[in-house]
Write a protein that holds these residues in place. Structure first.
Motif, PDB file in Angstrom:
ATOM      1  N   PHE A 206       0.833  -1.207   0.000  1.00 63.29           N
ATOM      2  CA  PHE A 206       0.000   0.000   0.000  1.00 63.29           C
ATOM      3  C   PHE A 206       0.865   1.253   0.000  1.00 63.29           C
ATOM      4  CE2 PHE A 206      -2.447   3.332   2.156  1.00 63.29           C
ATOM      5  CZ  PHE A 206      -3.583   3.351   1.353  1.00 63.29           C
ATOM      6  N   ALA A 207       1.961   1.227   0.768  1.00 64.89           N
ATOM      7  CA  ALA A 207       2.854   2.385   0.821  1.00 64.89           C
ATOM      8  C   ALA A 207       3.485   2.651  -0.540  1.00 64.89           C
ATOM      9  CB  ALA A 207       3.930   2.164   1.877  1.00 64.89           C
ATOM     10  N   ALA A 208       3.882   1.581  -1.240  1.00 70.14           N
ATOM     11  CA  ALA A 208       4.463   1.746  -2.574  1.00 70.14           C
ATOM     12  C   ALA A 208       3.449   2.350  -3.540  1.00 70.14           C
ATOM     13  CB  ALA A 208       4.964   0.404  -3.095  1.00 70.14           C
ATOM     14  N   MET A 209       2.198   1.871  -3.473  1.00 75.58           N
ATOM     15  CA  MET A 209       1.156   2.428  -4.330  1.00 75.58           C
ATOM     16  C   MET A 209       0.909   3.895  -4.012  1.00 75.58           C
ATOM     17  SD  MET A 209      -1.102   2.018  -6.732  1.00 75.58           S
ATOM     18  CE  MET A 209      -1.337   0.252  -6.933  1.00 75.58           C
ATOM     19  N   ALA A 210       0.845   4.234  -2.717  1.00 76.53           N
ATOM     20  CA  ALA A 210       0.612   5.626  -2.323  1.00 76.53           C
ATOM     21  C   ALA A 210       1.750   6.528  -2.798  1.00 76.53           C
ATOM     22  CB  ALA A 210       0.459   5.716  -0.803  1.00 76.53           C
ATOM     23  N   PHE A 211       2.983   6.045  -2.682  1.00 76.86           N
ATOM     24  CA  PHE A 211       4.144   6.828  -3.114  1.00 76.86           C
ATOM     25  C   PHE A 211       4.101   7.077  -4.617  1.00 76.86           C
ATOM     26  CE2 PHE A 211       8.542   6.981  -4.695  1.00 76.86           C
ATOM     27  CZ  PHE A 211       9.009   8.088  -4.004  1.00 76.86           C
ATOM     28  N   LEU A 212       3.791   6.038  -5.398  1.00 81.81           N
ATOM     29  CA  LEU A 212       3.713   6.176  -6.849  1.00 81.81           C
ATOM     30  C   LEU A 212       2.651   7.200  -7.236  1.00 81.81           C
ATOM     31  CD1 LEU A 212       4.293   5.300  -9.790  1.00 81.81           C
ATOM     32  CD2 LEU A 212       2.656   3.437  -9.462  1.00 81.81           C
TER      33      LEU A 212
ATOM     34  N   GLU B  44       7.171  13.090 -19.660  1.00 83.74           N
ATOM     35  CA  GLU B  44       8.417  12.331 -19.697  1.00 83.74           C
ATOM     36  C   GLU B  44       8.829  11.825 -18.320  1.00 83.74           C
ATOM     37  OE1 GLU B  44      11.278  13.264 -23.330  1.00 83.74           O
ATOM     38  OE2 GLU B  44      11.320  14.847 -21.811  1.00 83.74           O
ATOM     39  N   GLN B  45       8.178  12.318 -17.279  1.00 85.72           N
ATOM     40  CA  GLN B  45       8.581  11.968 -15.927  1.00 85.72           C
ATOM     41  C   GLN B  45       8.288  10.494 -15.638  1.00 85.72           C
ATOM     42  OE1 GLN B  45       6.335  14.242 -16.831  1.00 85.72           O
ATOM     43  NE2 GLN B  45       6.744  16.242 -15.905  1.00 85.72           N
ATOM     44  N   PRO B  46       9.103   9.852 -14.812  1.00 78.75           N
ATOM     45  CA  PRO B  46       9.006   8.391 -14.639  1.00 78.75           C
ATOM     46  C   PRO B  46       7.751   7.914 -13.926  1.00 78.75           C
ATOM     47  CG  PRO B  46      10.629   9.317 -13.127  1.00 78.75           C
ATOM     48  CD  PRO B  46      10.242  10.417 -14.065  1.00 78.75           C
ATOM     49  N   TYR B  47       7.256   8.638 -12.907  1.00 80.29           N
ATOM     50  CA  TYR B  47       6.161   8.108 -12.100  1.00 80.29           C
ATOM     51  C   TYR B  47       4.839   8.120 -12.857  1.00 80.29           C
ATOM     52  CZ  TYR B  47       9.501   8.288  -8.302  1.00 80.29           C
ATOM     53  OH  TYR B  47      10.606   8.085  -7.517  1.00 80.29           O
ATOM     54  N   THR B  48       4.622   9.150 -13.669  1.00 83.25           N
ATOM     55  CA  THR B  48       3.412   9.157 -14.491  1.00 83.25           C
ATOM     56  C   THR B  48       3.433   8.006 -15.479  1.00 83.25           C
ATOM     57  OG1 THR B  48       3.239  11.564 -14.285  1.00 83.25           O
ATOM     58  CG2 THR B  48       2.036  10.524 -16.100  1.00 83.25           C
ATOM     59  N   ARG B  49       4.594   7.750 -16.063  1.00 82.21           N
ATOM     60  CA  ARG B  49       4.705   6.637 -17.011  1.00 82.21           C
ATOM     61  C   ARG B  49       4.517   5.292 -16.309  1.00 82.21           C
ATOM     62  NH1 ARG B  49       8.232   7.562 -22.151  1.00 82.21           N
ATOM     63  NH2 ARG B  49       7.663   9.707 -22.625  1.00 82.21           N
ATOM     64  N   LEU B  50       5.075   5.158 -15.124  1.00 80.45           N
ATOM     65  CA  LEU B  50       4.871   3.920 -14.373  1.00 80.45           C
ATOM     66  C   LEU B  50       3.411   3.726 -14.020  1.00 80.45           C
ATOM     67  CD1 LEU B  50       7.984   3.924 -12.002  1.00 80.45           C
ATOM     68  CD2 LEU B  50       7.481   2.260 -13.797  1.00 80.45           C
ATOM     69  N   PHE B  51       2.712   4.815 -13.707  1.00 80.03           N
ATOM     70  CA  PHE B  51       1.284   4.726 -13.393  1.00 80.03           C
ATOM     71  C   PHE B  51       0.491   4.268 -14.616  1.00 80.03           C
ATOM     72  CE2 PHE B  51      -2.839   7.118 -12.543  1.00 80.03           C
ATOM     73  CZ  PHE B  51      -3.359   6.089 -11.756  1.00 80.03           C
TER      74      PHE B  51
END
Length: 700
Positions: free
Chosen positions: A11-17, A114-121
């Protein structure tokens, strides 16, 4: 207790992303207007909707981790809807799979986000939705479909990236991209150049890569876009052929065969690896367990082809096949049979001898070499007396040229596979005796050492491509493990350990991440002003078309390209009319595809060749070059802009830059000066100085 910790961490990893993704979206939306603060009305609304959607996703994640009973009710309803979709679910699955590639590579939003977290999402959503859509039965997301979704999404990114450079743009898209197409053209298309037919045109490229890259030049009227499309195929098709060959024993199950092949593709693309070696590996895989009368001569020929392509590959096919035969043999009473030993040794030796003596034998039968002529290995040993290229050992560690460094980058690439192979061996799900273990570890160790050393040579170390033999060797080990128990464990048993499932998913997902970050388009120069606002380009840059396109990494517009070609053609015509030679030190593809015409071709002093000689400090070669430029043999030189500042190891390829400056830029600029610099297309036209400088103290 462990289950609670796992839930909390998940859950913490999901919240951070989600938190970081919202922050990235906010940074994009801010500065788009003045409706409220620095938000425009449309972007304020988009930001609010995105924030609420991420909040909803976090709420669902909370239900999954902490209120499984409530989540189960929701998922049951979703499954019921999915099962009523019929064939429509598969259309939706294809759309979901294709969406990230289309959105990030073929629209402007790949530049904006181009940012990584949006792409990972985006990837995470595609992965979960695809897995849900392809799962059968009453489960919302089964383990097998989860693996398939991870593999397919990762593969889609890896496959898409090579096609982002498929364009008819006439100028080079990278430091050597244009001249490399010229290299490819010589084998089948040398008649494209105004040069005597009875004289050779030397290229700095092995015959294997010339053949693979140059095949399209048998087509009359080949365009640069067609050649770039072919090049994109050549960095994909050989991997697929290797996968199909290595997992040929699974062909009765077509889906499994395809999935295994995609696994080979995404793993090896972490290199990447030059196509000729991958094709040699595919032939090696096909010869595994084939009759000796067929395998012996063919593996010898494969060894010869590998050596002709690159001398460091001289023993690779033989060592691979020996490993496959010995480590993949069936045991009797935990021992290898005599037949297994005979096959492995004879095939291994045949491949290695073909690599070492193939060139000598071919030359002997052609009558142009003495029986005592040096073999490939002898030539390599004798080359030690030549000026060596420096070994930059620091590139094994994190550095500016290759962020993680070769060692860490390699560990990240191979860790999931090595962990899984070790797990299978330790738990006896894959049984090996001591000789089979040595048959695996010995060649892998040799390939590893060679790869690490070659990666430190000047000009290398920018990625993992010099670990090619080692990476392919690991693939073959995986094939053996798959056949000897890995398949049954993965497909037919219940994997209870969460960490094992995590490692399996990492095997599929890790290769996709670099490709995910690379997805973007380069042909949106007509929307540069809009992109400048969305990417927060400073006004000083945004108000200048040239600097803006460079900041956005955009291909110049068609109008800019055509105007640049007209200028170059005009200057070439003028130089030819004055009777001097015209040297295309760079941008030779302009001649290959007819963008610049009516110029006698000068084959010497190609850019990559000059760089290669500069890194090796080959003074004898440069004596001839310096004699030509001191006499101002060339009325015009077409080059990238030549600069003279030296750099250090904190800059990407700093040592290579310094070699170029020392041996090429400074000497050329002593006798020549820029007449026209076409900044947009990165081309400089140099003409002889009316009064050359005193150059004696500027020569190396």
């Amino acid at each position: 207790m462990m289950q609670r910790i796992s839930r909390f961490l998940g859950f913490a990893a999901m919240a951070f992303l989600l938190f970081r993704s919202v922050g990235e979206f906010q940074a994009t939306a801010w500065g788009t207007g003045v409706w409220w603060g620095e938000y425009s009305l449309s972007w304020a609304a988009a930001y609010l909707l995105y924030f609420l959607f991420c909040l909803f996703c976090l709420f669902l994640a909370g239900l999954v981790f902490w209120r499984g009973d409530v989540a189960a009710l929701i998922f049951d309803r979703m499954v019921s809807i999915r099962e009523r979709l019929g064939w429509l679910r598969w259309i939706l699955a294809v759309i979901v799979l294709a969406f990230p590639v289309w959105f990030l590579q073929y629209t402007i939003w790949g530049i904006v986000f181009e940012q990584p977290y949006t792409r990972l999402f985006i990837w995470g959503l595609a992965f979960l939705i695809l897995g849900f859509l392809i799962t059968r039965g009453q489960s919302a997301l089964s383990w097998k479909e989860c693996m398939v979704a991870a593999l397919l999404t990762s593969s889609s990114f890896v496959v898409a990236v090579p096609f982002q450079n498929v364009t008819d743009y006439p100028f080079s898209l990278g430091w050597s991209e244009g001249n490399r197409m010229w290299d490819y053209s010589i084998l089948f298309g040398r008649d494209l150049y105004d040069y005597p037919a009875d004289q050779d045109i030397p290229v700095l490229l092995d015959i294997g890569r010339q053949f693979v890259g140059g095949l399209p030049f048998i087509i009359p009227g080949l365009t640069i876009g067609m050649e770039r499309f072919w090049i994109a195929l050549t960095v994909l098709i050989p991997y697929l052929l290797l996968g199909f060959a290595a997992f040929n024993f699974t062909r009765s199950d077509l889906k499994l065969w395809i999935f295994a092949t995609l696994g080979v593709l995404i793993f090896l693309k972490q290199g990447p690896i030059h196509p000729p070696l991958v094709l040699c590996a595919a032939v090696t895989a096909l010869l595994w367990k084939k009759p000796l009368w067929l395998s012996l001569p063919l593996i010898a020929v494969t060894g010869f082809i590998a050596e002709e392509s690159r001398f460091t590959w001289i023993f690779a096919p033989g060592m691979w096949l020996g490993m496959l035969e010995l480590a993949g043999a069936d045991l009797k009473n935990k021992k290898l049979t005599r037949a297994s030993w005979v096959r492995a040794i004879s095939l291994g030796l045949a491949g290695m001898l073909g690599g070492q003596y193939g060139q000598k034998i071919m030359g002997y039968f052609q009558g142009n070499i003495d029986i005592g002529a040096a073999t490939s290995v002898d030539s390599v040993i004798s080359s030690v007396s030549a000026p060596p290229e420096p070994l930059l050992w620091y590139r094994l560690l994190p550095n500016a040229t290759y962020g993680p460094g070769i060692v860490l980058g390699l560990l990240i690439a191979i860790a999931p596979l090595v962990i899984l192979l070790t797990y299978l061996a330790v738990t006896k799900k894959w049984n090996l005796n001591i000789w089979q273990s040595l048959a695996i570890l010995s060649p892998l160790a040799a390939f590893l050492v060679v790869g690490l050393i070659v990666s430190t040579k000047m000009g290398g170390g920018g990625d993992l491509h010099n670990m090619d033999m080692f990476l392919i060797g690991l693939v073959f080990v995986g094939v053996i493990a798959w056949q000897k128990g890995g398949y049954d464990w993965l497909m037919n048993s219940h994997i209870e350990q969460t960490w094992v499932k995590g490692v399996i998913l990492l095997f599929f997902l890790l290769p996709g991440y670099p490709a995910l970050t690379d997805l973007r388009g380069h042909d949106f120069s007509n929307q540069a002003s809009k992109l400048a606002i969305l990417t927060d380009i400073p006004p000083a840059i945004a108000n200048n078309e040239r600097t803006l396109q460079r900041a956005l990494d955009m291909i110049p517009s068609r109008e800019v390209a055509e105007r640049s070609l007209e200028i170059i053609q005009s200057e070439v015509d003028l130089a030819v009319s004055e009777g001097g030679d015209v040297l295309f030190l760079d941008q030779r593809q302009l001649l290959t595809f007819g963008f610049i015409q009516n110029v006698p071709f000068v084959p010497e002093y190609e850019k990559k060749r000059l760089m290669n000689e500069a890194m090796g400090e080959e003074a004898a070669y440069f004596e001839i070059f310096y004699a030509d430029i001191s006499k101002q043999r060339f009325s015009l030189i077409i080059s990238e802009p030549l600069r003279t500042p030296e750099k250090d190891s904190t800059v990407v390829f700093g040592e290579e830059n310094n070699a170029w400056v020392k041996w090429v830029s400074i000497p050329v600029l002593c006798y020549y000066e820029p007449k026209i610099t076409l900044t947009e297309v990165n081309v400089e036209l140099l003409v002889p100085k009316a009064v050359p400088d005193d150059c004696l103290d500027k020569m190396p």
